[in-house]
Design a protein around this motif. Structure first.
Motif, mmCIF file in Angstrom:
data_model
loop_
_atom_site.group_PDB
_atom_site.id
_atom_site.type_symbol
_atom_site.label_atom_id
_atom_site.label_comp_id
_atom_site.label_asym_id
_atom_site.label_seq_id
_atom_site.Cartn_x
_atom_site.Cartn_y
_atom_site.Cartn_z
ATOM 1 N N UNK A 178 8.984 23.989 5.077
ATOM 2 C CA UNK A 178 8.053 22.865 4.941
ATOM 3 C C UNK A 178 7.402 22.546 6.281
ATOM 4 N N UNK A 179 8.203 22.519 7.345
ATOM 5 C CA UNK A 179 7.664 22.242 8.679
ATOM 6 C C UNK A 179 6.692 23.326 9.117
ATOM 7 N N UNK A 180 7.013 24.579 8.786
ATOM 8 C CA UNK A 180 6.120 25.678 9.157
ATOM 9 C C UNK A 180 4.779 25.553 8.447
ATOM 10 N N UNK A 181 4.812 25.238 7.143
ATOM 11 C CA UNK A 181 3.563 25.069 6.395
ATOM 12 C C UNK A 181 2.762 23.887 6.922
ATOM 13 N N UNK A 182 3.469 22.807 7.304
ATOM 14 C CA UNK A 182 2.784 21.634 7.846
ATOM 15 C C UNK A 182 2.092 21.968 9.164
ATOM 16 N N UNK A 183 2.786 22.718 10.018
ATOM 17 C CA UNK A 183 2.190 23.119 11.295
ATOM 18 C C UNK A 183 0.967 24.010 11.084
#
Length: 259
Positions: free
Chosen positions: A4-9
């Motif tokens: 999720x954090x990777x997609x947000x970044x």
């Protein structure tokens, strides 16, 4: 959580780069029509107060929601009927192609004659533009239902409303959602255009008022609000799409893994 954090970044990386480039390119600008980004951001909290959000953003979102919902209901219902019958399709296609080719903004003065200048006019304008991608994608999705699947359902006695819900609409749902996604961006554009005609509130009305009074940093803040609204609606749409079409995305992922 890491995914999720990777997609947000990834989602925020390009906007951050574009804002940095905008800041650097406009930092020394003395052009009254292209103020520095720091000036625009400095005016943002003074312009978009809670009162203005309630008075302009909320009415715009409600009109967009009403027009989009109306277009979705009409587009899916009519598209299902047209896509299910070759005869109906042969009769309706010339008329549908004619009206599809008419740009919705051109219809604004005509709609004003029949619907007045209130919210009804704005909702009808939004619905008139949003309905076409939904309708046409629904027609193609219904036409593309696997004949083997349809025949199997008929063999098991799945008919009527159950067949429509569990076979036809479910099979066509990926293409229907493609039309809904296209209609959302069209709806935002028409929301702004409709509010530029005989309106007393809304984002389109506010941006035009700022432009007419030469409050250009404030006008740019309205454009930024429109961009943020479009981004938020896109994220919400993706969440709904992934939930409704979870079976479809899972099937595609399994197909890719098996290759």
């Amino acid at each position: 959580m890491r995914g999720v954090l990777l997609r947000l970044c990834c989602a925020l990386a390009l906007p951050a780069v574009l804002l940095a480039l905008w800041w650097a390119a406009s930092d020394g600008s003395t052009n009254v029509y292209w103020p520095p980004l720091r000036t625009i951001l400095g005016a943002f909290p003074d312009v978009w107060t809670g009162e203005r959000l309630r008075g302009d953003v909320v009415p715009s979102v409600l009109r967009l929601a009403a027009g989009y919902a109306l277009a979705s209901a009409v587009g899916v219902a009519l598209g299902t009927v047209v896509g299910s019958s070759r005869r109906v399709r042969a009769v309706c296609e010339p008329v549908l192609e004619f009206w599809r080719a008419v740009p919705p903004p051109v219809l604004v003065p005509v709609i004003m004659l029949f619907a007045g200048i209130g919210d009804t006019m704005k909702i009808v304008v939004i619905a008139a533009g949003c309905v076409w991608p939904i309708l046409l994608n629904t027609v193609e999705g219904v036409r593309a239902v696997d004949p083997v699947l349809a025949e199997t359902a008929r063999s098991y006695g799945i008919t009527g409303a159950a067949r429509l819900k569990d076979v036809v609409l479910r099979s066509a749902s990926p293409q229907i959602f493609a039309g809904l996604r296209q209609a959302l961006s069209i709806g935002i554009i028409l929301m702004v255009i409709s509010e530029m005609f005989a309106a007393s509130n809304g984002l389109g009305f506010t941006i035009v008022q700022f432009q007419r009074s030469f409050a250009l940093p404030e006008m740019w803040t309205g454009i930024l609000v429109l961009g943020l609204l479009g981004f938020v609606l896109s994220v919400l749409f993706q969440l709904v799409e992934r939930r409704v079409l979870g079976w479809y995305h899972g099937l595609r992922a399994a197909t890719r893994r098996s290759r």
